[in-house]
Design a protein around this motif. Sequence first.
Motif, PDB file in Angstrom:
ATOM      1  N   HIS A 158       0.877  -1.177   0.000  1.00  0.00           N
ATOM      2  CA  HIS A 158       0.000   0.000   0.000  1.00  0.00           C
ATOM      3  C   HIS A 158       0.909   1.220   0.000  1.00  0.00           C
ATOM      4  CE1 HIS A 158      -3.025   2.898   1.230  1.00  0.00           C
ATOM      5  NE2 HIS A 158      -3.963   1.975   1.232  1.00  0.00           N
ATOM      6  N   ASP A 159       1.124   1.799  -1.193  1.00  0.00           N
ATOM      7  CA  ASP A 159       2.107   2.869  -1.326  1.00  0.00           C
ATOM      8  C   ASP A 159       1.816   4.055  -0.419  1.00  0.00           C
ATOM      9  OD1 ASP A 159       3.293   1.325  -3.219  1.00  0.00           O
ATOM     10  OD2 ASP A 159       2.367   2.346  -4.923  1.00  0.00           O
ATOM     11  N   LEU A 160       0.553   4.407  -0.355  1.00  0.00           N
ATOM     12  CA  LEU A 160       0.187   5.573   0.445  1.00  0.00           C
ATOM     13  C   LEU A 160       0.449   5.307   1.920  1.00  0.00           C
ATOM     14  CD1 LEU A 160      -0.873   8.359   0.069  1.00  0.00           C
ATOM     15  CD2 LEU A 160      -3.203   7.469   0.131  1.00  0.00           C
ATOM     16  N   LEU A 161       0.129   4.098   2.352  1.00  0.00           N
ATOM     17  CA  LEU A 161       0.429   3.739   3.737  1.00  0.00           C
ATOM     18  C   LEU A 161       1.922   3.811   3.976  1.00  0.00           C
ATOM     19  CD1 LEU A 161      -0.289   2.581   6.512  1.00  0.00           C
ATOM     20  CD2 LEU A 161      -0.142   0.298   5.509  1.00  0.00           C
ATOM     21  N   MET A 162       2.690   3.308   3.018  1.00  0.00           N
ATOM     22  CA  MET A 162       4.146   3.322   3.175  1.00  0.00           C
ATOM     23  C   MET A 162       4.669   4.739   3.315  1.00  0.00           C
ATOM     24  SD  MET A 162       7.052   2.020   3.506  1.00  0.00           S
ATOM     25  CE  MET A 162       7.343   0.314   3.030  1.00  0.00           C
TER      26      MET A 162
ATOM     27  N   LYS B  87       0.097  15.444 -10.469  1.00  0.00           N
ATOM     28  CA  LYS B  87       0.362  14.029 -10.249  1.00  0.00           C
ATOM     29  C   LYS B  87      -0.705  13.176 -10.914  1.00  0.00           C
ATOM     30  CE  LYS B  87       2.014  11.333  -6.321  1.00  0.00           C
ATOM     31  NZ  LYS B  87       2.049  11.342  -4.849  1.00  0.00           N
ATOM     32  N   PRO B  88      -0.282  12.227 -11.724  1.00  0.00           N
ATOM     33  CA  PRO B  88      -1.255  11.319 -12.326  1.00  0.00           C
ATOM     34  C   PRO B  88      -1.991  10.550 -11.240  1.00  0.00           C
ATOM     35  CG  PRO B  88       0.882  11.113 -13.377  1.00  0.00           C
ATOM     36  CD  PRO B  88       1.075  11.981 -12.177  1.00  0.00           C
ATOM     37  N   LEU B  89      -3.204  10.243 -11.520  1.00  0.00           N
ATOM     38  CA  LEU B  89      -4.053   9.584 -10.521  1.00  0.00           C
ATOM     39  C   LEU B  89      -4.407   8.203 -11.046  1.00  0.00           C
ATOM     40  CD1 LEU B  89      -5.069  10.488  -7.866  1.00  0.00           C
ATOM     41  CD2 LEU B  89      -7.062  11.472  -8.953  1.00  0.00           C
ATOM     42  N   ARG B  92      -5.172   2.600  -8.650  1.00  0.00           N
ATOM     43  CA  ARG B  92      -4.609   2.100  -7.400  1.00  0.00           C
ATOM     44  C   ARG B  92      -4.543   3.198  -6.346  1.00  0.00           C
ATOM     45  NH1 ARG B  92       0.219  -1.783  -5.893  1.00  0.00           N
ATOM     46  NH2 ARG B  92       0.592  -0.999  -3.804  1.00  0.00           N
ATOM     47  N   GLU B  93      -4.095   4.384  -6.768  1.00  0.00           N
ATOM     48  CA  GLU B  93      -4.003   5.478  -5.808  1.00  0.00           C
ATOM     49  C   GLU B  93      -5.363   5.854  -5.260  1.00  0.00           C
ATOM     50  OE1 GLU B  93      -0.329   8.140  -7.362  1.00  0.00           O
ATOM     51  OE2 GLU B  93      -1.946   9.087  -6.246  1.00  0.00           O
ATOM     52  N   SER B  99      -9.050   3.663   1.123  1.00  0.00           N
ATOM     53  CA  SER B  99      -8.841   2.681   2.191  1.00  0.00           C
ATOM     54  C   SER B  99      -8.156   3.326   3.382  1.00  0.00           C
ATOM     55  CB  SER B  99      -8.039   1.482   1.670  1.00  0.00           C
ATOM     56  OG  SER B  99      -6.727   1.874   1.327  1.00  0.00           O
ATOM     57  N   LEU B 100      -7.275   4.288   3.106  1.00  0.00           N
ATOM     58  CA  LEU B 100      -6.631   4.964   4.224  1.00  0.00           C
ATOM     59  C   LEU B 100      -7.638   5.860   4.936  1.00  0.00           C
ATOM     60  CD1 LEU B 100      -3.958   5.112   5.643  1.00  0.00           C
ATOM     61  CD2 LEU B 100      -3.308   7.038   4.203  1.00  0.00           C
ATOM     62  N   ARG B 101      -8.494   6.457   4.166  1.00  0.00           N
ATOM     63  CA  ARG B 101      -9.530   7.284   4.776  1.00  0.00           C
ATOM     64  C   ARG B 101     -10.384   6.436   5.713  1.00  0.00           C
ATOM     65  NH1 ARG B 101     -14.798  10.061   1.891  1.00  0.00           N
ATOM     66  NH2 ARG B 101     -15.793  10.650   3.855  1.00  0.00           N
TER      67      ARG B 101
END
Lengths: 231, 231
Positions: A158-162, B87-89, B92-93, B99-101
Motif C-alpha cells: 500500500h504505497d500511500l500507507l508506506m 500528479k497522475p491519478l 490504485r491510488e 482505504s486509508l480514509r
Amino acid sequence: MTPAKPALTGPMPDDIAPIENVPLRVQVADRLRNAILSGKLRPGTGLVETALAEQMNVSRAPIREAIQILENDGLVETIAYKGKRVKPLTAREVAETYSLREVFEVMAVRRILENGAPLDALYAHCAEMTAAAEADNFEALVAADEAFHHSLIRLADHDLLMSSWKNLYLRIHQIMALRNRDERNLSEVAGNHPPIVQAIADGDAERAIKLISDHTRILAAFDPATIVDSQ
Amino acid sequence: MTPAKPALTGPMPDDIAPIENVPLRVQVADRLRNAILSGKLRPGTGLVETALAEQMNVSRAPIREAIQILENDGLVETIAYKGKRVKPLTAREVAETYSLREVFEVMAVRRILENGAPLDALYAHCAEMTAAAEADNFEALVAADEAFHHSLIRLADHDLLMSSWKNLYLRIHQIMALRNRDERNLSEVAGNHPPIVQAIADGDAERAIKLISDHTRILAAFDPATIVDSQ
DNA sequence: CTGTTGTGTAATGTCGACAATCCATAAGTG
DNA sequence: CACTTATGGATTGTCGACATTACACAACAG
C-alpha cells in the motif's frame, strides 16, 4: 533477435556509480534533516536562512527550498516574516505520533492477513534482533527493529500507507534521539516480535492485531522531561 | 482589578478586517490547488514555471515555492530538470486513498467512543444532509457530508489525525471533481449517516465501526474511465 | 510612570539574470 | 544503414540584490 552490438561498447562495471546530480536543496535538506533527527538540532532551534546560507556556502534559494522540504516532513515550522524553527515537540505530539503509528501498523497487519504475503523478511529481521540483543548491541537492535516494521508495512502493499508511515517514522527517529537511552531489556524488545509473525503466519487476526497494537503502544512510553518544548 | 483604560482607545468595530498579508507563494498555491481540486488542471498536466510566472505576473520564486507546497499536498510531482506536473491519478491510488480514509475514520470513531465527545455537530450535519437531499441539492449535500466527516475527525481530538485526514481529503476532492457526477440516490447517502451517530451515542463500538467502515468503503466505488493517467 | 510613537535592525519575501541540465533533432562517421 | 556525436531550445537550478515586514528599543507626551 538482438544483433551483436559493436565491440566498442564493451561490458562495463555497472557499479561505476552514475554521477548523482543531487540538487543543492536536497543536499541541504538531507543535512538539516540528519541534524534534526539525530537531535543535534533540538526542537525550538531557530533556522536563519542567511546564516545557514553562509555556513553552507550556497545562496538562500536552496536553503529556503530545503527548509520547505523539512516543513513537509513536519520537522520545521515557519512563522511569516519572523523565522523558521525546528518544530517544538510536545508530549501530546509524541503521544499522537505513536497512536497513529499503531493504527498504521494494525492496518498493515490486517492487509497482510487479508491478501497474504511472504513472511521471510520478518523472520530474518527477528533473527537479527535476537542476535543484536545477545550481543548487547543497542544500535543494531534499533536498526533491525526498524527494518522489521518497515518490512511489515511494505508487505501490506500500500504505497500511500508506506509513505505516510515513513513520514511518521521521521518523527519517531527524532523522538528516540531526544529521549534518554531506553533502559528496556534488549532481549525483551527482541522477543516481542516473533509472536507477531507467528500470529500472522497462523492467520490469527485477533491475536496478531492485539500483539502489534500492544507492541507499538509500549514503545510510546517516554520520559517527558527529555522533550524540549521551548515556547 | 482592571483599571479603566485611557478613553482614547475607544471601542472599535472589531471586524475592521486586519490587512491580510498573504505571501504570494500562498496565493499562487491556493489558486493552483483550486484549479487542481476542481478538475480544471487535470492529472498529467505539465506545470511550467516560466509560463505560470508570466501568466500570474509574479517572478518564478513564488511559483517554485507554491509548486513545492502542492508537492507536499501530494498533488504535484517534480522530475528534476524535466518538469513538474499534476500528479497522475491511478486507480490504485484512488483505492489506496479511500482505504486509508476508512482507517482514519474508524480511528476517529474509536477515539470518540473511548474518550467521549459531544455529538451535537454530527446531528446538525445529518439534518443539513437530509434537507439537502430533500431539496435535491447535490452541492449542499456534498458540503454537509464533508462537514460531517470533518466534525467526526475533530471530535477525535487528535491533531495529527486531523492534518493527515485533511491532506487525504484533498485528493478526495480531486477525485470527486474528476469522476462523473454520482448518480447515487441523494437521500440514501444522507440516510447513511444518522445510524452512525446513533451507534456512537449508544456506545456500540462494533456497530459504529462497521457502519463507518462500510460507509467510507461504499464511497470508494468509482468509474476508472474518468481518471486521467497520462503517463 | 504608563502609554504612545518613532526608528533601526534583522529577518523573510520577491525579483531578474545567469548557469546547468535534459531532450530531441540533426549532422557526421564507419 | 546503424551508431555515435554535435547542437539548439526549453526547462529547471542557483545566485545576488532589493523590497517588505515585524520586533525591540529608544524617545517622547500625558
